[in-house]
Scaffold this active site. Structure first.
Site, PDB file in Angstrom:
ATOM      1  N   HIS A 122       0.844  -1.202   0.000  1.00  0.00           N
ATOM      2  CA  HIS A 122       0.000   0.000   0.000  1.00  0.00           C
ATOM      3  C   HIS A 122       0.875   1.246   0.000  1.00  0.00           C
ATOM      4  O   HIS A 122       1.723   1.416   0.867  1.00  0.00           O
ATOM      5  CB  HIS A 122      -0.898   0.028   1.242  1.00  0.00           C
ATOM      6  CG  HIS A 122      -1.778  -1.166   1.355  1.00  0.00           C
ATOM      7  ND1 HIS A 122      -2.908  -1.334   0.589  1.00  0.00           N
ATOM      8  CD2 HIS A 122      -1.687  -2.272   2.127  1.00  0.00           C
ATOM      9  CE1 HIS A 122      -3.480  -2.478   0.895  1.00  0.00           C
ATOM     10  NE2 HIS A 122      -2.755  -3.074   1.817  1.00  0.00           N
ATOM     11  N   LYS A 190      19.351 -15.134  18.810  1.00  0.00           N
ATOM     12  CA  LYS A 190      20.312 -16.237  18.903  1.00  0.00           C
ATOM     13  C   LYS A 190      20.568 -16.800  17.515  1.00  0.00           C
ATOM     14  O   LYS A 190      19.700 -16.739  16.654  1.00  0.00           O
ATOM     15  CB  LYS A 190      19.732 -17.330  19.821  1.00  0.00           C
ATOM     16  CG  LYS A 190      20.672 -18.466  20.131  1.00  0.00           C
ATOM     17  CD  LYS A 190      20.036 -19.446  21.098  1.00  0.00           C
ATOM     18  CE  LYS A 190      20.964 -20.601  21.370  1.00  0.00           C
ATOM     19  NZ  LYS A 190      20.367 -21.592  22.255  1.00  0.00           N
TER      20      LYS A 190
END
Length: 194
Positions: A122, A190
């Site tokens: 958009h 991680k």
């Protein structure tokens, strides 16, 4: 023997859903764009249980860019783009909403995952026009093999191979292979060691 039974079920499901598949291709001659696949996805999403899983895979394997017959596409999963690729061993949990994407082998999507067709769907820079009239662009999002997207994740960028996207994470930037990401916007918390 088990594999032969599964293959037979995939074939039976494709034959059983073939009248709907043929109707789709006939209607596609007069209805252009992705609205037709979205309408059929809404209808097919309502078929419950294992029968629904087999019938949906039987339909999508002929109507998407590609879809493995063993893909598990659960109850109430909606698709909005025909240019979708689903590889073998993919599991898509209930109530997911999937845009233009490529989901690679052995990937798991929890319930309520949304894969949008990029961040640019958009435009909203022209204040003289409603946002709905400003257009946008669709990007094909890739989800790497062996990844797991937790419940309620929102994905607008590519996710690498063997990644974990935490439940509720909002992915707005590409995620490198072997990463665990969480948060809004999602950040690496991680690295997975191979």
């Amino acid at each position: 023997m088990k594999n032969l039974i599964k293959q037979s079920l995939f074939l039976i499901a494709a034959i059983a859903i073939s009248p709907i598949t043929l109707l789709y291709f006939v209607l596609k001659l007069v209805i252009k764009g992705d609205s037709l696949i979205a309408a059929f996805a809404q209808l097919l999403s309502l078929i419950p249980g294992r029968i629904g899983v087999y019938l949906r895979a039987g339909f999508y394997r002929f109507t998407f860019t590609s879809c493995s017959p063993d893909a598990v596409i659960s109850f109430l999963v909606l698709f909005s783009q025909q240019d979708t690729e689903i590889a073998e061993g993919v599991y898509i949990g209930p109530q997911c909403n999937i845009g233009k994407c490529k989901i690679e082998k052995d990937t798991l999507l929890g319930s309520g995952v949304h894969i949008m067709s990029g961040k640019g769907q958009h435009n909203f820079d022209d204040l003289s026009k409603p946002i709905k009239d400003q257009g946008g662009s669709f990007e094909k999002i890739s989800i790497g093999s062996g990844s797991w997207l937790g419940n309620g994740a929102l994905v607008m960028a590519n996710v690498g191979k063997h990644c974990v996207v935490a439940a509720g994470a909002v992915v707005v930037n590409d995620v490198d292979d072997y990463s665990i990401v969480a948060g809004n916007p999602a950040k690496v918390i991680k690295k997975i060691k191979g």
